[in-house]
Design a protein around this motif. Structure first.
Motif, PDB file in Angstrom:
ATOM      1  N   MET B  45       5.070   8.758  -3.505  1.00 54.36           N
ATOM      2  CA  MET B  45       4.322   8.145  -4.607  1.00 54.36           C
ATOM      3  C   MET B  45       2.810   8.271  -4.405  1.00 54.36           C
ATOM      4  O   MET B  45       2.068   7.289  -4.486  1.00 54.36           O
ATOM      5  N   ASN B  46       2.376   9.487  -4.116  1.00 54.98           N
ATOM      6  CA  ASN B  46       0.966   9.809  -3.946  1.00 54.98           C
ATOM      7  C   ASN B  46       0.278   9.056  -2.800  1.00 54.98           C
ATOM      8  O   ASN B  46      -0.905   8.796  -2.855  1.00 54.98           O
ATOM      9  N   VAL B  47       1.070   8.695  -1.804  1.00 52.48           N
ATOM     10  CA  VAL B  47       0.484   8.120  -0.594  1.00 52.48           C
ATOM     11  C   VAL B  47       0.557   9.190   0.483  1.00 52.48           C
ATOM     12  O   VAL B  47       1.603   9.817   0.674  1.00 52.48           O
ATOM     13  N   CYS B  48      -0.560   9.421   1.155  1.00 50.48           N
ATOM     14  CA  CYS B  48      -0.607  10.485   2.156  1.00 50.48           C
ATOM     15  C   CYS B  48       0.369  10.172   3.307  1.00 50.48           C
ATOM     16  O   CYS B  48       0.275   9.109   3.915  1.00 50.48           O
ATOM     17  N   HIS B  54      -3.922   5.870  -0.186  1.00 50.48           N
ATOM     18  CA  HIS B  54      -3.284   5.730  -1.499  1.00 50.48           C
ATOM     19  C   HIS B  54      -4.084   6.471  -2.554  1.00 50.48           C
ATOM     20  O   HIS B  54      -5.176   6.056  -2.913  1.00 50.48           O
ATOM     21  N   MET B  55      -3.527   7.584  -3.015  1.00 43.98           N
ATOM     22  CA  MET B  55      -4.189   8.341  -4.084  1.00 43.98           C
ATOM     23  C   MET B  55      -3.764   7.783  -5.432  1.00 43.98           C
ATOM     24  O   MET B  55      -2.810   7.018  -5.525  1.00 43.98           O
ATOM     25  N   ALA B  65       8.790   3.522 -10.727  1.00 39.08           N
ATOM     26  CA  ALA B  65       8.916   2.918  -9.396  1.00 39.08           C
ATOM     27  C   ALA B  65       9.231   1.426  -9.491  1.00 39.08           C
ATOM     28  O   ALA B  65       9.961   0.875  -8.684  1.00 39.08           O
ATOM     29  N   LEU B  66       8.666   0.782 -10.497  1.00 42.07           N
ATOM     30  CA  LEU B  66       8.824  -0.671 -10.627  1.00 42.07           C
ATOM     31  C   LEU B  66      10.165  -1.041 -11.248  1.00 42.07           C
ATOM     32  O   LEU B  66      10.847  -1.958 -10.786  1.00 42.07           O
ATOM     33  N   SER B 266       4.782   1.560  -1.471  1.00 43.96           N
ATOM     34  CA  SER B 266       6.237   1.642  -1.310  1.00 43.96           C
ATOM     35  C   SER B 266       6.883   0.248  -1.263  1.00 43.96           C
ATOM     36  O   SER B 266       8.077   0.106  -1.468  1.00 43.96           O
ATOM     37  N   GLU B 267       6.077  -0.774  -0.978  1.00 43.28           N
ATOM     38  CA  GLU B 267       6.642  -2.121  -0.848  1.00 43.28           C
ATOM     39  C   GLU B 267       6.431  -2.991  -2.075  1.00 43.28           C
ATOM     40  O   GLU B 267       6.923  -4.125  -2.141  1.00 43.28           O
TER      41      GLU B 267
END
Lengths: 316, 303
Positions: B45-48, B54-55, B65-66, B266-267
């Motif tokens: 989800m666009n996290v490196c 967090h991009m 995602a939600l 992610s959380e």
């Protein structure tokens, strides 16, 4: 020493000529009553000409004029038995936003406003009217106090904006402004705001979500300063004049957009030429606005206030 | 769709695909500057995956995602006056809007959808930073009012993901008034006893922070998000000093008591689901409170 704005230069020249003539007539006994009278008529005409067609950028300068009456002047002239109240009960006291209890036109009120200061020392003490979170938290605290005791609230808006500093951010400038707006939308008492000088962005609206919003003829109220807008959208602060015109920040523009309810006339040549008359005129407008609101039921007031702001920018 | 789209579109797509270069398959992380393969980036989800930076993420990806794929309905937003001030800087405001619409395929800087999380109705509004910096004008204000109203109608929770440079200057004072307007809408939601969760993402500044973003019953931020009122440059110019390390970052705000938590992307779903379980008790038909599940068994499969 009177302060003249750039565009007031012809006024300054004429006034110094009149002063000079008066001085001559006193020392030499020359009778120049007629000449002085003629020049004074000319001066009035010049002021009318200049001040009836001020550009938005000129109004911005008038709104920031150092001799324009500030909140403390309004309190001194309009509020009897003023009791200043200090502190947010959380961190500190903010002199940029002064507030207290007092009697206005025969009734007790809570009054608050940004204070810019009038000389170097007081300007520094009041942080040039730029409040920190403590100022907005104090404002919200005193609004709640007003609500508890059924006192009307008068707020005077005169700030270039909330203070952009490290401590202000750390202590939650944004939260303090948001909470102050929220409190404005919760109290069940009559609430009138007057934009008396500069209505600068979030720092201004934080205390101006009122039943009636009045504005002085040459005051300005905007989402960002013309300089700030120019540097972002025009990529140059020197375009402030163009930005001021595009932003629709004058009192008459804002009445047209239904953001401001009433314009309060200023004396000829602007509030700074006659502070006493300006404050008196604002006092009359405030008295009218408050007595109108006091006739309404408290629940009704809050409902109408919320509806008014909820409708801003709605289509049709 | 017509026969034309069936036949012609795949061919055009093939053409585009062939011209794709290495560059579009790999993205450079804005944090650690390492190259990330597009599938890895999408999965995270666009996290490196290297440094956790967090991009930015598209609003529809966030919605999936939600709520899970297909677990939500995007609502049509009320129309607003196109150009209330007839504003023109170096460009006309309607031209800027048009460009942003073409670029994002969105009418304005916000998306509102509703769905369910843990069988509780939830209305979610997401600001889109790619649309004129996520700036709040009358359209965003109107959408927040609509979202809060829908939440009240559904007796649901409101979750707002903010990402904004602040007020939309081209709408002048009307943008400023949206601060009061959105605050009024949030106040009424809260008075109805419904929870409002504010999630601040990078960046959340200006009039958005100083209104609905800071008024959450619970405030969450994504790691590293810039959150503040004044811009760092303005502050630096005012105080003429260097700003402290990490200034206006989510972690800095957490330390200063301005947030409840900083939670990685992610959380977020799990955290929001837990919060809603506690804040929105589900009643049985007889009106008795049902026990709060011990873990998120009902949340087993986040999208």
């Amino acid at each position: 020493m009177q302060h003249y704005l750039d565009f007031e230069r012809p006024v300054a020249e004429l006034e110094s000529k009149i002063k000079e003539l008066r001085r001559l007539s006193e020392s030499d006994g020359v009778n120049i009553v007629e000449e002085v009278g003629r020049l004074e008529t000319k001066l009035d005409r010049l002021l009318v000409q200049t001040y009836t067609k001020l550009t938005p950028w000129q109004k911005t300068q008038v709104a920031r004029h150092p001799e324009r009456p500030h909140t403390s002047r309004y309190i001194a002239q309009l509020i009897e038995d003023f009791v200043p109240l200090a502190g947010d009960r959380l961190y500190g006291e903010d002199h940029a936003l002064i507030a207290g209890l007092g009697a206005f036109d025969g009734r007790s009120v809570v009054v608050m406003g940004h204070e810019k200061g009038s000389d170097t020392e007081s300007r520094v003490r009041h942080n040039f009217g730029m409040a920190r979170p403590e100022g907005y938290r104090k404002a919200a605290r005193l609004m709640r106090l007003a609500g508890r005791f059924g006192l009307p609230v008068i707020s005077l808006v005169d700030t270039s904006g909330a203070y952009p500093g490290v401590g202000a951010e750390e202590r939650g400038q944004a939260e303090a402004i948001a909470r102050s707006i929220e409190t404005c939308l919760q109290i069940q008492v009559p609430f009138v705001s007057v934009v008396i000088g500069e209505g600068g962005s979030g720092g201004a609206i934080a205390i101006a979500v009122a039943d009636r919003v009045l504005m002085l003829e040459h005051a300005v109220y905007s989402v960002i300063s013309p300089e700030g807008c120019a540097s972002i959208l025009w990529r140059g602060g020197d375009q402030a004049e163009a930005a001021a015109a595009a932003m629709k920040l004058t009192a008459s523009d804002l009445v047209g957009l239904e953001v401001v309810d009433e314009v309060v006339k200023e004396p000829l040549g602007g509030a700074h030429r006659d502070p006493a008359a300006t404050v008196a005129e604002v006092g009359r407008a405030l008295a009218r606005a408050l007595s109108g609101l006091e006739e309404r039921k408290p629940g009704e007031l809050l409902r109408a206030r919320r509806d008014k702001f909820m409708g801003m920018g709605r289509l049709g | 769709m017509s026969w034309l789209s069936d036949l012609a579109l795949p061919k055009i797509r093939d053409l585009v695909r062939k011209t794709q270069t290495e560059e579009t398959l790999w993205t450079k992380c804005h944090g650690c500057e390492q190259m990330i393969f597009h599938r890895d980036l999408e999965a995270a989800m666009n996290v490196c995956p290297h440094c956790g930076f967090h991009m930015r993420i598209a609003p529809d990806v966030r919605l999936r995602a939600l709520f899970g794929d297909g677990g939500f309905t995007v609502i049509e937003l009320p129309r607003v006056k196109a150009d209330p001030l007839r504003f023109r800087d170096r460009k006309r405001y309607p031209d800027r809007i048009r460009e942003a619409r073409v670029r994002t395929g969105r009418r304005d800087a916000i998306v509102v959808a509703h769905g369910e999380i843990g069988s509780r109705p939830v209305v979610c509004a997401i600001l889109d930073f790619d649309f004129m910096g996520g700036s709040m004008g009358t359209a965003v204000g109107e959408a927040i009012v609509a979202a809060a109203r829908l939440a009240r109608l559904q007796e649901g929770a409101l979750v707002i993901f903010s990402a904004s440079g602040g007020a939309r200057m081209q709408e002048g004072i009307l943008s400023l008034m949206q601060m009061a307007r959105t605050t009024a809408a949030i106040a009424e939601l809260k008075e109805a006893g419904l929870p409002y969760i504010s999630v601040m993402t990078n960046p959340t500044t200006g009039g958005v922070t100083a209104s609905f973003a800071m008024l959450g019953d619970v405030s969450i931020a994504e790691p590293g998000a810039i959150i503040g009122f004044a811009g760092a440059r303005v502050i630096e110019e005012t105080i003429r000093e260097k700003l402290p390390d990490g200034f206006q970052r989510a972690e800095y705000l957490l330390e200063h008591g301005m947030l409840d938590m900083v939670a990685p992307r992610s959380e977020l779903r799990r955290r929001i689901a837990s919060l809603l379980r506690h804040l929105m008790p589900v009643r049985s038909r007889e009106g008795a409170l049902l026990p709060v599940p011990a873990n998120d068994a009902e949340e087993a499969a986040p999208a």
